[in-house]
Design an enzyme around this catalytic site. Sequence first.
Site, PDB file in Angstrom:
ATOM      1  N   SER A 152       9.760  36.860  36.755  1.00  0.00           N
ATOM      2  CA  SER A 152      10.131  38.007  37.576  1.00  0.00           C
ATOM      3  C   SER A 152      10.503  39.231  36.744  1.00  0.00           C
ATOM      4  O   SER A 152      10.220  40.367  37.129  1.00  0.00           O
ATOM      5  CB  SER A 152      11.298  37.639  38.501  1.00  0.00           C
ATOM      6  N   GLY A 185      -3.804  31.703  36.837  1.00  0.00           N
ATOM      7  CA  GLY A 185      -4.911  31.129  37.586  1.00  0.00           C
ATOM      8  C   GLY A 185      -6.253  31.499  36.973  1.00  0.00           C
ATOM      9  O   GLY A 185      -6.484  32.657  36.612  1.00  0.00           O
ATOM     10  N   GLN A 340       8.358  22.622  73.140  1.00  0.00           N
ATOM     11  CA  GLN A 340       8.043  24.043  73.324  1.00  0.00           C
ATOM     12  C   GLN A 340       8.897  24.906  72.398  1.00  0.00           C
ATOM     13  O   GLN A 340       8.392  25.818  71.740  1.00  0.00           O
ATOM     14  CB  GLN A 340       8.280  24.445  74.783  1.00  0.00           C
ATOM     15  N   ARG A 342      10.247  24.097  69.628  1.00  0.00           N
ATOM     16  CA  ARG A 342       9.897  23.885  68.223  1.00  0.00           C
ATOM     17  C   ARG A 342       8.606  24.590  67.830  1.00  0.00           C
ATOM     18  O   ARG A 342       8.481  25.085  66.702  1.00  0.00           O
ATOM     19  CB  ARG A 342       9.744  22.379  67.947  1.00  0.00           C
ATOM     20  N   GLU A 438       3.492  36.080  42.456  1.00  0.00           N
ATOM     21  CA  GLU A 438       3.560  37.512  42.770  1.00  0.00           C
ATOM     22  C   GLU A 438       5.004  37.962  42.998  1.00  0.00           C
ATOM     23  O   GLU A 438       5.262  38.975  43.639  1.00  0.00           O
ATOM     24  CB  GLU A 438       2.702  37.865  44.003  1.00  0.00           C
TER      25      GLU A 438
END
Length: 709
Positions: A152, A185, A340, A342, A438
């Site tokens: 970071s 990557g 519902q 959840r 990122e």
Amino acid sequence: MEESQLETIRRYRAMGSFDPYKLWRFLEGDDIADYFEAIWEVFRTDPVFQPPCRAQSREEMQELTLRRAKRLFEYDFLSFEDMMASPMRARAINLVISQFDFGLTAKFILSFQMFGGVITLSGSERHQHFLEQLHRMEIYGCFALTELSHGSNTKAMRTTAKYDPKTQEFVIHTPDYEATKWWVGNMGQTATHCILFAQLYTADDTCHGLHSFVVPLRDPASLQAYPGVTVGDIGEKLGQNGLDNGFASFSHYRIPRENLLNKTGDVTPDGRYVSPFKDPSKRFGAQLGALSGGRVGLTGVAAINLQMATTIATRYSAVRRQFGSTDNSEQPVIEYQLQQWRLLPPLAGGVVLQHFGKTLFEHFIRLRMNMLMGDKSAEVAELGREIHALSSASKPLASWTARDAIQECREACGGHGYLAVNRLGVLRDDNDPNCTYEGDNNVLLLQTSNYLLGMFDELKSGRSVSSPAQTVNFLNRMSDIEASHFRPKTLEDCRRGDVIVQAYEWLICFLLNESHARYTSELRKGKNGFDARNDSQVYYSRSLAIAYIEYVAISWFHQLAFVSADTPAEFRPVLQLCSLLHGYWSLHKHMAVLYQGGYFTQKSAGKLVSDIIIQLCSEFKKEAVSVADVFAPPDHVLRSPIGHSSGQAYRELYQAVMTAPGALTRPNWWQVFTNDKPDTGSRRQWRDTMQQKQEARDASKDAAPSAKL
């Protein structure tokens, strides 16, 4: 007779008040919808994109991912001309490939968009040949910023690039193993070149800060590392193992002077450093501008993960029957209030975050285009600051929302949710790193709160504030907002869309004041600015940044659902349901602060918010399967038996298991069971050792003198 799963899913689809396909095309636009469908068809028909017939080793996964990336180059889904004509395709290709395989997305995008994009934005004409080679896949790229001991804190990167005027070369060097480039990557096995971030030194040993260079790593003809470069693979990860993450270190490795990307700073042949930026901090910000693009992109990808997980769980919940009011009947689990509660708020959230990600990308494209045109106006600079603040919080919002929802979906699907073939585990593992790369989510939120506190300073100085995307303009009404209270008295009152927006405006103003007061208090204790800022995060600045980004997502969607004249009437009811359900579900998490600050003045306010969520969930149940269909890719892309569009979850799952290699065959290790039966108890010496230790402890107690009373 109990209805079949096929009949059940059709019944729930018939409850929907809208055409999912038409709503999808409205939300994405016809050009992007056609683009999605063209790529989906390629995934269906091209053999290289067909699922492997057996489980693969990590090396096989990486080979297949590279083969698929090569095929993407052949299809040329995103030429430079296409991107100029339809910039939103740059977002769309990220999303459509991510639906299929996020490892493939990363493999392709890190080279094509990150490596190529940084050269386009930060380089000049002298770097054009790299882009031409990249487009022909003669070279393959990666983005090397992070080091083994630093992530970071980008300013603390320790790789060096010292200019040698005698040879007009930069000498790249890794001072010790902690400065090894790490987690990159494509670097593990494939990349021939990288965008390398290093501290630039001129011959007089003056450090000019972090700059980016195009650095060759491997010979494109053999993939062998060049002398002076140590490059390799960091090993197996928790997910995305089709992507080869790697490391690289350099030993006095020389590259041409021209490989410095020179948009923000350059070195003349005789060794003089020149830059159009007088302020080093502004140059550094411009240098790392590519990271905002990465965070904007990941916001959309995380929303895709959220949508696919909720699609799988919603479809399965509609056809999975458990219990009933009588012993002879069972009902779909989506009928249960708890199920519902959840699943349906995250399902609505997927629609809201899709629109948020798309709108954020539109603002980002506007910034990119202005930068490419050389626009250095104050407005463009301010838009850059706003995009940085938004993207620094949008990635945490989207990735954390997806993380929590995927886990909830996995659990809500019972045991079948844990089966890898149903893909929820893959989605969970693929989404997980979105919270870290990122920029670590919690660290990024500091950037957003710093932006807002800067706006607060402007207001305290008597100046008004505004931003190009208008996300902070409401702060000019801070005094009036702070004096307001939650006004709804009934559930019907809560259905006004602006109720949630107004509550968030108050919440941000309150947290802004509280965060500033906390920071000032820490300074008065004698702390320096750095420590005072760090000690003002928990319950203050961090909460401020989260509330702000939730507000932006909710207010942008509120405009679409309640305000915009461009929204067709046939879609308004379901979009307003999504807006309200997601909005109150998000607001409910801030209940304590709303009471603490006095915005909620009565006990009934909190109960109203809880009750409206339950009521909206019950209504949204009728739309749920159709909403899931809106963003669901075709079955050959979704690849989840229990999430199959036919609703025949058990048939699809049974067939998937029965046709899997090895499901019905004897294992290769069958003789481990049949041969050499164990001599039970022949290795019980461990019990003797334990007994000896216990006897020694007992003897020690007996020998100890009695304690005096």
